[in-house]
Design an enzyme around this catalytic site. Structure first.
Site, PDB file in Angstrom:
ATOM      1  N   CYS A  12      23.017  75.710  33.652  1.00  0.00           N
ATOM      2  CA  CYS A  12      22.857  76.190  35.138  1.00  0.00           C
ATOM      3  C   CYS A  12      21.603  77.184  34.847  1.00  0.00           C
ATOM      4  O   CYS A  12      20.930  77.651  36.062  1.00  0.00           O
ATOM      5  CB  CYS A  12      23.969  76.878  35.478  1.00  0.00           C
ATOM      6  SG  CYS A  12      25.454  75.940  35.821  1.00  0.00           S
ATOM      7  N   LEU A  33      20.592  80.725  22.175  1.00  0.00           N
ATOM      8  CA  LEU A  33      20.165  79.528  21.801  1.00  0.00           C
ATOM      9  C   LEU A  33      21.558  78.693  21.230  1.00  0.00           C
ATOM     10  O   LEU A  33      21.414  77.604  20.327  1.00  0.00           O
ATOM     11  CB  LEU A  33      19.122  78.905  20.886  1.00  0.00           C
ATOM     12  CG  LEU A  33      17.841  79.755  21.767  1.00  0.00           C
ATOM     13  CD1 LEU A  33      16.605  79.145  20.929  1.00  0.00           C
ATOM     14  CD2 LEU A  33      17.576  79.251  23.029  1.00  0.00           C
ATOM     15  N   ASP A  74      21.823  87.801  21.013  1.00  0.00           N
ATOM     16  CA  ASP A  74      23.360  87.452  21.133  1.00  0.00           C
ATOM     17  C   ASP A  74      24.114  88.558  21.922  1.00  0.00           C
ATOM     18  O   ASP A  74      24.269  89.481  21.177  1.00  0.00           O
ATOM     19  CB  ASP A  74      23.840  87.134  19.900  1.00  0.00           C
ATOM     20  CG  ASP A  74      25.372  86.406  19.902  1.00  0.00           C
ATOM     21  OD1 ASP A  74      26.039  86.987  20.803  1.00  0.00           O
ATOM     22  OD2 ASP A  74      25.793  86.036  18.982  1.00  0.00           O
ATOM     23  N   THR A 145      34.949  80.911  37.324  1.00  0.00           N
ATOM     24  CA  THR A 145      35.160  79.319  37.458  1.00  0.00           C
ATOM     25  C   THR A 145      36.336  79.149  38.507  1.00  0.00           C
ATOM     26  O   THR A 145      37.378  80.159  38.650  1.00  0.00           O
ATOM     27  CB  THR A 145      35.717  78.945  36.174  1.00  0.00           C
ATOM     28  OG1 THR A 145      35.974  77.675  36.361  1.00  0.00           O
ATOM     29  CG2 THR A 145      36.458  79.538  35.571  1.00  0.00           C
ATOM     30  N   SER A 187      42.896  76.504  30.041  1.00  0.00           N
ATOM     31  CA  SER A 187      42.213  76.236  28.701  1.00  0.00           C
ATOM     32  C   SER A 187      41.893  77.524  28.058  1.00  0.00           C
ATOM     33  O   SER A 187      41.923  78.461  29.003  1.00  0.00           O
ATOM     34  CB  SER A 187      41.219  75.494  28.935  1.00  0.00           C
ATOM     35  OG  SER A 187      39.989  76.046  29.568  1.00  0.00           O
ATOM     36  N   TYR A 189      39.073  78.359  27.296  1.00  0.00           N
ATOM     37  CA  TYR A 189      37.827  78.862  27.953  1.00  0.00           C
ATOM     38  C   TYR A 189      38.151  79.131  29.477  1.00  0.00           C
ATOM     39  O   TYR A 189      37.655  80.399  29.745  1.00  0.00           O
ATOM     40  CB  TYR A 189      37.066  77.523  28.184  1.00  0.00           C
ATOM     41  CG  TYR A 189      35.922  77.698  29.411  1.00  0.00           C
ATOM     42  CD1 TYR A 189      34.854  78.518  29.351  1.00  0.00           C
ATOM     43  CD2 TYR A 189      36.265  76.897  30.572  1.00  0.00           C
ATOM     44  CE1 TYR A 189      34.215  78.946  30.644  1.00  0.00           C
ATOM     45  CE2 TYR A 189      35.569  77.203  31.725  1.00  0.00           C
ATOM     46  CZ  TYR A 189      34.613  78.113  31.748  1.00  0.00           C
ATOM     47  OH  TYR A 189      33.701  78.260  32.923  1.00  0.00           O
ATOM     48  N   HIS A 190      38.964  78.839  30.200  1.00  0.00           N
ATOM     49  CA  HIS A 190      39.235  79.305  31.560  1.00  0.00           C
ATOM     50  C   HIS A 190      40.015  80.831  31.319  1.00  0.00           C
ATOM     51  O   HIS A 190      39.763  81.615  32.121  1.00  0.00           O
ATOM     52  CB  HIS A 190      40.127  78.513  32.316  1.00  0.00           C
ATOM     53  CG  HIS A 190      39.403  77.024  32.665  1.00  0.00           C
ATOM     54  ND1 HIS A 190      39.501  75.838  32.124  1.00  0.00           N
ATOM     55  CD2 HIS A 190      38.335  76.879  33.854  1.00  0.00           C
ATOM     56  CE1 HIS A 190      38.761  75.054  32.637  1.00  0.00           C
ATOM     57  NE2 HIS A 190      38.002  75.434  33.741  1.00  0.00           N
ATOM     58  N   LYS A 193      37.549  83.485  31.488  1.00  0.00           N
ATOM     59  CA  LYS A 193      37.109  84.064  32.775  1.00  0.00           C
ATOM     60  C   LYS A 193      38.016  84.769  33.346  1.00  0.00           C
ATOM     61  O   LYS A 193      37.698  85.520  34.366  1.00  0.00           O
ATOM     62  CB  LYS A 193      36.863  82.678  33.467  1.00  0.00           C
ATOM     63  CG  LYS A 193      35.555  81.716  33.184  1.00  0.00           C
ATOM     64  CD  LYS A 193      34.262  82.359  33.043  1.00  0.00           C
ATOM     65  CE  LYS A 193      33.391  81.427  32.538  1.00  0.00           C
ATOM     66  NZ  LYS A 193      31.608  82.090  32.857  1.00  0.00           N
ATOM     67  N   GLN A 216      33.042  79.256  40.502  1.00  0.00           N
ATOM     68  CA  GLN A 216      32.219  77.937  40.845  1.00  0.00           C
ATOM     69  C   GLN A 216      32.993  76.819  40.292  1.00  0.00           C
ATOM     70  O   GLN A 216      33.701  76.842  39.424  1.00  0.00           O
ATOM     71  CB  GLN A 216      30.965  78.123  39.847  1.00  0.00           C
ATOM     72  CG  GLN A 216      30.127  76.820  40.138  1.00  0.00           C
ATOM     73  CD  GLN A 216      28.557  77.020  39.450  1.00  0.00           C
ATOM     74  OE1 GLN A 216      27.636  76.933  40.089  1.00  0.00           O
ATOM     75  NE2 GLN A 216      28.622  77.212  38.346  1.00  0.00           N
ATOM     76  N   LEU A 247      31.854  64.103  36.757  1.00  0.00           N
ATOM     77  CA  LEU A 247      31.004  63.243  37.480  1.00  0.00           C
ATOM     78  C   LEU A 247      29.725  62.757  36.752  1.00  0.00           C
ATOM     79  O   LEU A 247      29.394  61.838  36.832  1.00  0.00           O
ATOM     80  CB  LEU A 247      30.670  63.989  38.740  1.00  0.00           C
ATOM     81  CG  LEU A 247      29.730  63.185  39.698  1.00  0.00           C
ATOM     82  CD1 LEU A 247      30.402  61.769  40.024  1.00  0.00           C
ATOM     83  CD2 LEU A 247      29.716  63.715  41.104  1.00  0.00           C
TER      84      LEU A 247
END
Ligand code: NAD
Ligand code: USQ
Length: 401
Positions: A12, A33, A74, A145, A187, A189-190, A193, A216, A247
């Site tokens: 993104c 990176l 970082d 998210t 999760s 990850y979620h 957020k 998002q 998708l």
């Protein structure tokens, strides 16, 4: 405006950096990176042959005549350098994409769980500290998210971040309150957020920082007006079981003749947005900052909601691909209803791209063009959410053998 794009080498972030630069903003990309390093660790590569960051920036200069600076940094581990960058540049806005963003990778094992929390929470906090102490007028735009809400309003449309509630005191008297919508992350990850949301709430309240959090949905597509301008500008396209989103995975699977891998019944409803609308939304959000002292502005950045099985049917109808139902590696509701308000972006002028089979054409063509880069072994999603899911997947593997 002077804008820092944290995570500007990612899926993104890269098209957003180009779009903001094309609009005349002065853009610096900051990235460590790590996403490229994780590809190497997993033994996979983007479907599209992405150029290294120096070649990307040189290509942008060639085609647009505009320059973008790159800083290798970082944000989770180099707080002092981050402070120096903020002090020296005094950005008008910073866009924060710089997190480990894959739910399956975050559930892969103990070290990936720890890494995801350490990286995402420390990075966000370091950025907030730097802004609070050195640049409190900078507008922070963060990518959150839909997953913080847990994908179900239980009969009502998910509002933008806040819920009006009424609580009765010991005497039965009602009191109205506005609270953050209760989080229900699915999760690690979620979860990060959801933790970010609390950090934002605190720094907006305590230091009057101007913060926008964009919840998002799942992004699909690859190219934008700017990334199409030169092959060296091509955007990243993840298709593997860890980083590929549903998708885009289906489109690659269709291109290489692999059945579309629907987890379980496919009754999971999720929110979607095209990458072209992602970059447009960021621009709209940057141009509509909250004031110092206001609460965090939370916007739902989505175009529409669909079930996974309807997505698979859409792709199958367009391409003739087969659909297969595989055991779900995730602990998630097999079916859910999801209605989401995107009222603010619509009021700001967003007329989102909606999914229909014609819209898939560009991404199908790109998938076919690079199908020789697909490693079939990387397609199955292998990260299981818990011991029960692990057992189900192992049983199904045994039966298949
Ligand atoms: P990505 O992994 O492609 O990009 C993230 C970038 O951040 C990478 O280039 C990575 O190297 C960099 N990064 C990570 N940790 C860093 C650190 N500590 N310091 C500096 N750089 C760091 O992910 P993406 O798909 O572009 O997602 C960007 C953001 O948008 C994420 O925060 C994600 O949670 C959110 N988001 C993505 C989607 C989606 O479908 N891709 C949907 C909703 C929200
Ligand atoms: N799924 C399949 N088959 C697949 C892959 C996924 O059926 O081959 C299912 C999953 O089980 C899940 C749904 O599709 O029910 C979505 O999975 P996904 O991998 O497309 O999306 P998710 O893991 O939720 O994460 C992605 C991004 C993340 C972002 C999130 C937005 O990686 O960064 O935050 O979408 S949202 O889902 O709205 O929370």
């Amino acid at each position: 405006m002077k804008i820092l794009v944290f995570g500007g080498d990612g899926f993104c972030g890269w098209p957003t950096a180009l779009h903001l630069s094309s609009q005349g903003h002065n853009v610096i990309i900051v990235d460590n990176l790590s996403r490229r390093t994780i590809d190497t660790e997993l033994g996979v590569q983007s479907l599209t042959p992405i150029a290294n960051i120096q070649d990307r920036i040189e290509a942008w200069q060639d085609v647009s005549g505009r320059s973008i600076r790159f800083v290798l940094l970082d944000i989770a581990r180099e707080a002092d350098r981050l402070n120096e960058l903020i002090v020296g540049y005094k950005p008008d806005a910073v866009v924060h994409f710089a997190e480990q963003r894959a739910a399956p990778y975050s559930m892969r094992g103990p070290s990936e769980k720890r890494y995801t929390v350490d990286n995402n929470v420390s990075g966000t906090h370091n950025l907030l500290v730097a802004l609070a102490h050195h640049s409190p007028d900078t507008h922070l735009v963060h990518l959150g998210t839909m997953g913080v809400y847990g994908y179900s309003g239980n009969g009502f449309s998910i509002p933008e971040g806040y819920l009006d509630v009424e609580v009765r005191d010991d005497h039965g008297q009602p009191h109205s309150r506005e609270v953050l919508f209760p989080t229900k992350p699915g999760s690690v990850y979620h979860l990060t957020k959801s933790l970010d949301q609390l950090l934002f709430q605190f720094y907006a309240q305590n230091d009057s920082l101007k913060i926008t959090d964009l919840h998002q949905g799942i992004v699909w597509g690859t190219q934008t007006e700017e990334t199409k301008m030169d092959p060296r500008l091509v955007n990243r396209f993840d298709y593997d079981g860890e980083y590929g989103t549903v998708l885009n995975r289906f489109l690659v699977e269709a291109a290489v003749g692999h059945p579309l891998t629907v987890h379980g019944t496919g009754g999971q409803t999720r929110a979607f947005i095209n990458i072209r609308d992602t970059v447009r939304c960021i621009e709209l959000a940057i141009n509509a900052p909250p004031k110092n002292g206001e609460k965090v502005k939370i916007l739902n950045q989505i175009a529409e909601t669909l079930t996974v099985i309807d997505l698979a049917k859409l792709v199958a109808d367009r391409t003739g691909a087969e659909i297969t139902h595989v055991p779900n590696p995730r602990a998630e509701a097999a079916e859910n209803e999801l209605v989401v308000s995107n009222a603010t972006f619509r009021s700001l002028g967003l007329d989102p791209i909606l999914l229909d089979s014609d819209r898939l054409e560009g991404t199908i063509a790109l998938s076919k063009a690079h199908s020789d880069r697909v490693d079939f072994a990387m397609i199955p999603a292998r990260s299981t959410w818990n011991a029960e899911r692990e057992m189900e997947l192992s049983e199904s593997d045994r039966e298949a053998a």
